[in-house]
Design a protein around this motif. Structure first.
Motif, PDB file in Angstrom:
ATOM      1  N   PRO A 193       0.891  -1.384  -0.077  1.00 59.23           N
ATOM      2  CA  PRO A 193      -0.068   0.027   0.001  1.00 59.23           C
ATOM      3  C   PRO A 193       0.753   1.334  -0.011  1.00 59.23           C
ATOM      4  N   GLU A 194       0.239   2.433  -0.354  1.00 63.30           N
ATOM      5  CA  GLU A 194       1.055   3.626  -0.620  1.00 63.30           C
ATOM      6  C   GLU A 194       1.837   3.937   0.749  1.00 63.30           C
ATOM      7  N   LYS A 195       1.269   4.164   1.803  1.00 63.04           N
ATOM      8  CA  LYS A 195       1.774   4.621   3.190  1.00 63.04           C
ATOM      9  C   LYS A 195       2.213   3.326   3.850  1.00 63.04           C
ATOM     10  N   SER A 196       3.422   2.726   3.450  1.00 59.38           N
ATOM     11  CA  SER A 196       3.764   1.715   4.468  1.00 59.38           C
ATOM     12  C   SER A 196       4.637   2.164   5.708  1.00 59.38           C
ATOM     13  N   ASN A 197       5.373   3.326   5.430  1.00 57.24           N
ATOM     14  CA  ASN A 197       5.991   3.703   6.597  1.00 57.24           C
ATOM     15  C   ASN A 197       7.027   2.604   7.373  1.00 57.24           C
ATOM     16  N   GLN A 198       7.407   1.893   6.377  1.00 54.55           N
ATOM     17  CA  GLN A 198       8.463   0.553   6.603  1.00 54.55           C
ATOM     18  C   GLN A 198       7.979  -0.161   7.933  1.00 54.55           C
ATOM     19  N   LYS A 199       6.820  -0.205   8.272  1.00 55.43           N
ATOM     20  CA  LYS A 199       6.023  -1.109   9.303  1.00 55.43           C
ATOM     21  C   LYS A 199       5.456  -2.143   8.511  1.00 55.43           C
ATOM     22  N   PRO A 200       5.423  -3.497   9.316  1.00 57.66           N
ATOM     23  CA  PRO A 200       4.575  -4.614   8.827  1.00 57.66           C
ATOM     24  C   PRO A 200       3.209  -4.077   8.329  1.00 57.66           C
ATOM     25  N   GLN A 201       2.708  -4.632   7.303  1.00 52.77           N
ATOM     26  CA  GLN A 201       1.295  -4.307   6.876  1.00 52.77           C
ATOM     27  C   GLN A 201       0.320  -5.298   6.852  1.00 52.77           C
ATOM     28  N   PRO A 202      -0.835  -4.820   7.029  1.00 51.12           N
ATOM     29  CA  PRO A 202      -2.003  -5.801   7.061  1.00 51.12           C
ATOM     30  C   PRO A 202      -1.923  -6.368   5.500  1.00 51.12           C
TER      31      PRO A 202
ATOM     32  N   ASP B 182       3.851 -24.198   0.220  1.00 54.40           N
ATOM     33  CA  ASP B 182       4.648 -23.170  -0.444  1.00 54.40           C
ATOM     34  C   ASP B 182       3.699 -21.726   0.022  1.00 54.40           C
ATOM     35  N   ILE B 183       2.687 -21.517   0.004  1.00 55.95           N
ATOM     36  CA  ILE B 183       1.962 -20.305   0.082  1.00 55.95           C
ATOM     37  C   ILE B 183       2.008 -20.051   1.697  1.00 55.95           C
ATOM     38  N   LEU B 184       1.873 -20.828   2.451  1.00 53.32           N
ATOM     39  CA  LEU B 184       2.129 -20.666   3.980  1.00 53.32           C
ATOM     40  C   LEU B 184       3.639 -20.230   4.375  1.00 53.32           C
ATOM     41  N   ASP B 185       4.397 -21.025   3.724  1.00 52.31           N
ATOM     42  CA  ASP B 185       5.981 -20.681   3.835  1.00 52.31           C
ATOM     43  C   ASP B 185       6.404 -19.264   3.307  1.00 52.31           C
ATOM     44  N   GLY B 186       5.688 -18.890   2.270  1.00 57.41           N
ATOM     45  CA  GLY B 186       5.908 -17.273   1.565  1.00 57.41           C
ATOM     46  C   GLY B 186       5.332 -16.605   2.371  1.00 57.41           C
ATOM     47  N   VAL B 187       4.142 -16.621   2.980  1.00 57.58           N
ATOM     48  CA  VAL B 187       3.694 -15.790   4.162  1.00 57.58           C
ATOM     49  C   VAL B 187       4.575 -15.560   5.219  1.00 57.58           C
ATOM     50  N   ASN B 188       5.045 -16.662   5.835  1.00 53.28           N
ATOM     51  CA  ASN B 188       5.846 -16.702   7.028  1.00 53.28           C
ATOM     52  C   ASN B 188       7.287 -16.086   6.640  1.00 53.28           C
ATOM     53  N   TYR B 189       7.864 -16.206   5.541  1.00 53.06           N
ATOM     54  CA  TYR B 189       8.963 -15.595   4.945  1.00 53.06           C
ATOM     55  C   TYR B 189       8.703 -14.164   4.956  1.00 53.06           C
ATOM     56  N   LEU B 190       7.715 -13.407   4.440  1.00 54.03           N
ATOM     57  CA  LEU B 190       7.493 -11.776   4.475  1.00 54.03           C
ATOM     58  C   LEU B 190       7.169 -11.493   5.903  1.00 54.03           C
ATOM     59  N   ILE B 191       6.515 -12.437   6.666  1.00 52.50           N
ATOM     60  CA  ILE B 191       6.565 -11.978   8.240  1.00 52.50           C
ATOM     61  C   ILE B 191       7.691 -11.807   8.718  1.00 52.50           C
ATOM     62  N   ALA B 192       8.743 -12.720   8.666  1.00 51.03           N
ATOM     63  CA  ALA B 192       9.959 -12.705   9.331  1.00 51.03           C
ATOM     64  C   ALA B 192      10.745 -11.503   8.683  1.00 51.03           C
ATOM     65  N   ASN B 193      10.335 -11.143   7.673  1.00 53.26           N
ATOM     66  CA  ASN B 193      11.202 -10.053   7.086  1.00 53.26           C
ATOM     67  C   ASN B 193      10.416  -8.424   7.134  1.00 53.26           C
ATOM     68  N   ASN B 194       9.612  -8.513   8.274  1.00 55.43           N
ATOM     69  CA  ASN B 194       8.712  -7.465   8.567  1.00 55.43           C
ATOM     70  C   ASN B 194       7.838  -6.638   7.293  1.00 55.43           C
ATOM     71  N   TYR B 195       7.696  -7.414   6.519  1.00 53.02           N
ATOM     72  CA  TYR B 195       6.658  -6.966   5.392  1.00 53.02           C
ATOM     73  C   TYR B 195       5.389  -6.910   5.846  1.00 53.02           C
ATOM     74  N   LEU B 196       4.975  -8.044   6.757  1.00 48.19           N
ATOM     75  CA  LEU B 196       3.385  -8.464   6.693  1.00 48.19           C
ATOM     76  C   LEU B 196       3.149  -8.483   8.377  1.00 48.19           C
ATOM     77  N   ASP B 197       2.296  -7.907   8.773  1.00 49.44           N
ATOM     78  CA  ASP B 197       1.717  -7.815  10.085  1.00 49.44           C
ATOM     79  C   ASP B 197       1.000  -9.186  10.419  1.00 49.44           C
ATOM     80  N   LYS B 198       1.808 -10.134  11.065  1.00 49.32           N
ATOM     81  CA  LYS B 198       1.078 -11.491  11.364  1.00 49.32           C
ATOM     82  C   LYS B 198      -0.070 -11.420  12.219  1.00 49.32           C
ATOM     83  N   ASP B 199      -0.584 -10.544  12.620  1.00 56.69           N
ATOM     84  CA  ASP B 199      -2.143 -10.460  13.344  1.00 56.69           C
ATOM     85  C   ASP B 199      -2.967 -10.118  12.267  1.00 56.69           C
ATOM     86  N   ARG B 200      -2.598  -9.571  11.107  1.00 57.57           N
ATOM     87  CA  ARG B 200      -3.722  -8.986  10.195  1.00 57.57           C
ATOM     88  C   ARG B 200      -3.695  -9.528   8.683  1.00 57.57           C
TER      89      ARG B 200
END
Length: 666
Positions: free
Chosen positions: A434-443, A504-522
């Protein structure tokens, strides 16, 4: 993205720009007065303003389909003046599906017709032919070509009528014979295929050949007519997946058959080599990826000519004398490989790539003189644009934009990422932030592609852009089994629908969570067709990972899917899905008791690929286990939603559902 803007208006529809200046996309493609303040569902999903833009064989005219008050209209443009000279449209029952140039002055129009109680207009085998300067043409194939004033013509025989009960495919437009084309047909309710020469003015049909002795139809068999040697070829796939090639001997009306070594079911004929001794084909030819190969009819062998490691070759670019000068392929992003740097078409291609960096590019030269080319450009943040290139003048004419009122400055960039799955297999995917990511994990929304043996591509996607514009990161994983990355990767997904593909889908999600792209709770997961299956299945494998799931047109009972399929399709499905034990264990209906999150479920009532019964058996289990779900049945829709109002309603439901269960913080 580009600077040095030079724009000169010469007509209402068309703009001229120099080859050495590229119009800034925000000015080319956006009328500031008509752009909405924010991206909307309608602005993203409304019918394209323009599509199917192409040159006549001699390069003197352009044809394109324009959406005019929700009616597709073919516009004919003089390429020299860039002025529209004619337009062709039909009554509401019929609409222009697509078209081909029969010759320099005549079009073949494939009409789409809406059947009663169905939202999707479909092609039912009728071809309409018309000169580009005429107001009225005629049907040359299909039942209506045999009708005069509402009645079957007196001279029409039963055999004539049966010939027209078919979906024809054009296999050659015969540049050396402007009055005729060659078509292949597979008639309704019968096996075997026929090849006809069809007069594009009178509709007269001459039978050339029949492909018989095999269980042949358009699903198993393809035909090609190679005009430079006046040869007719077929490739058919037998029940045991063996591949047979055939060349028709017109002298005694028989097929000369070949059993090429190393041929696969993906084999496709491109042309003859310049010396006319070997066929250029697309196939694996001993490689792991789809490559450009040579078939030697005398030795019945296939050898590799051009290959790209790790990704399939997409297209081989040939000049008008069948000389290869470039090929295109798509790994993470679209790419070209120049084969002949001295060739003028290759030099022009290199110039286009230099002037339009960061774009997917397709080039189609006129087939008569090789002096003009139609360019189609697109990117993740730019729907399709078309330009006409004049080689002699070294200039580009801007022709059209597929979505001329969409504010492309509000679109979100798409990035490739790679990770290792739990069994160490390398997997690729895309993330749109999204446009305003502010380097924070995203929903985020995990958007799973269908198939499963297709793939996600980098490029403009209205669904991705809608979700990103509403504040969500969008994740798309090209899990094992996805097409385009070679046979080993594709076949690794066979019989893994409910296991490794989902991992593979789940491992991709966990990879992005571990690298602070995604908010694991959203996180929520979403998909259509096989993607709908995955949205539910992944939610059962990891019950606490997602906040919600959205599934449309999905398959939920694999055993039922195979039982409802025709014999040929059922056999293919069993090879891909697995035998009955796997069908049961991978079907989501047997584990719905594990579902812990809200589910939005949508399906078309006339879906013939994953019938409505698939949703009904899932709903029965959701009710049995008292699960939280929302259900939307779209009347008269098929596999996917084609009515714009239904698309709008569906995505309204999606956004409301996400806002309720996975809201974005503003």
């Amino acid at each position: 993205m580009f600077s040095n803007v030079v724009i000169k208006t010469i007509s209402v529809l068309f703009l001229l720009i120099s080859f050495y200046s590229v119009a800034n996309q925000s000015k080319d493609n956006v009328d500031s007065k008509s752009v909405a303040e924010t991206l909307s569902i309608k602005s993203l999903f409304q019918t394209d303003d323009y599509r199917n833009v192409s040159l006549s064989p001699d390069g003197k005219h352009i044809a394109l389909i324009r959406n005019q008050n929700d009616v597709p209209v073919i516009i004919i443009v003089d390429a020299a003046t860039m002025q529209a000279v004619n337009q062709i449209s039909f009554a509401k029952k019929d609409s222009v599906g697509h078209y081909l140039w029969a010759n320099n002055d005549r079009l073949l129009i494939f009409l789409h017709t809406k059947q009663r109680n169905e939202e999707r207009k479909a092609y039912y085998g009728e071809i309409y032919s018309i000169d580009i300067d005429e107001a009225k043409g005629k049907f040359i194939f299909g039942v209506r070509s045999l009708v005069h004033r509402g009645k079957i013509k007196k001279n029409v025989t039963e055999a004539d009528y049966e010939k027209h009960l078919a979906h024809p495919r054009i296999i050659s437009t015969l540049e050396s014979d402007p009055e005729h084309i060659i078509i292949s047909t597979s008639q309704y309710g019968s096996e075997g295929m026929w090849v006809f020469k069809l007069n594009t003015y009178s509709g007269a049909i001459e039978t050339l050949a029949q492909v018989d002795g095999y269980k042949t139809d358009h699903k198993t068999t393809r035909l090609w007519y190679l005009e430079d040697k006046q040869e007719l070829w077929f490739r058919t796939i037998l029940a045991d997946n063996n591949v047979v090639l055939g060349r028709y001997d017109f002298s005694d009306d028989s097929w000369i058959k070949y059993n090429p070594k190393q041929a696969s079911t993906e084999l496709s004929i491109i042309s003859y080599t310049q010396d006319k001794q070997k066929l250029i084909v697309s196939d694996y030819c001993g490689n792991d990826t789809i490559s450009i190969c040579l078939f030697d009819p005398n030795k019945q062998t296939i050898s590799s000519l051009y290959t790209i490691e790790g990704t399939d070759v997409d297209w081989l670019y040939l000049d008008n004398e069948n000389k290869p000068y470039a090929l295109s392929y798509f790994d993470e992003y679209p790419k070209f490989k120049i084969l002949d740097e001295k060739h003028y078409m290759a030099k022009a291609l290199a110039g286009f790539l230099s002037k339009f960096p960061g774009y997917k590019l397709q080039v189609k030269w006129d087939s008569t003189y090789g002096e003009k080319a139609m360019l189609m450009l697109s990117s993740d943040v730019q729907p399709s644009l078309w330009y006409l290139f004049d080689h002699k003048k070294n200039k580009l004419n801007y022709v059209a934009s597929s979505k001329k009122t969409l504010d492309v400055s509000k679109l979100h960039q798409q990035y490739s990422f790679k990770f290792k799955a739990r069994d160490d297999m390398s997997i690729q995917g895309y993330i749109t932030l999204p446009e305003k990511s502010n380097q924070k994990p995203q929903p985020a929304i995990i958007l799973v592609h269908g198939g499963p043996h297709i793939r996600n591509y980098w490029g403009f996607d209205p669904e991705v852009q809608l979700l990103a514009s509403n504040g969500y990161a969008v994740v798309q994983v090209n899990f094992r089994g996805s097409d385009g990355f070679g046979w080993k990767f594709k076949s690794a997904g066979f019989k893994q629908w409910g296991e490794s593909i989902q991992y593979d889908i789940l491992d991709g999600v966990n990879y992005l969570i571990a690298n602070n792209y995604l908010d694991k709770d959203r996180l929520c997961i979403m998909g259509a067709s096989f993607g709908g299956y995955s949205a539910v299945k992944s939610s059962l494998i990891e019950p606490s990972l997602f906040k919600c799931a959205i599934a449309s047109s999905g398959v939920y009972d694999l055993d039922l899917l195979i039982d409802d399929s025709e014999e040929k399709e059922a056999s293919i499905l069993i090879d891909r899905v697995g035998v009955e034990v796997l069908q049961v264990s991978h079907s989501v209906i047997h584990d719905i008791n594990k579902l812990q999150i809200p589910l939005l479920l949508a399906h078309g009532s006339k879906d013939d690929r994953t019938p409505l019964e698939q949703a009904e058996v899932l709903i029965a289990q959701l009710e049995k286990h008292n699960k939280n779900y929302q259900w939307f049945e779209f009347e008269n829709e098929g596999h996917g939603f084609f009515n714009e109002n239904n698309q709008y309603k569906f995505y309204q439901h999606v956004l409301q559902f996400l806002n309720e269960h996975n809201p974005v913080e503003h």
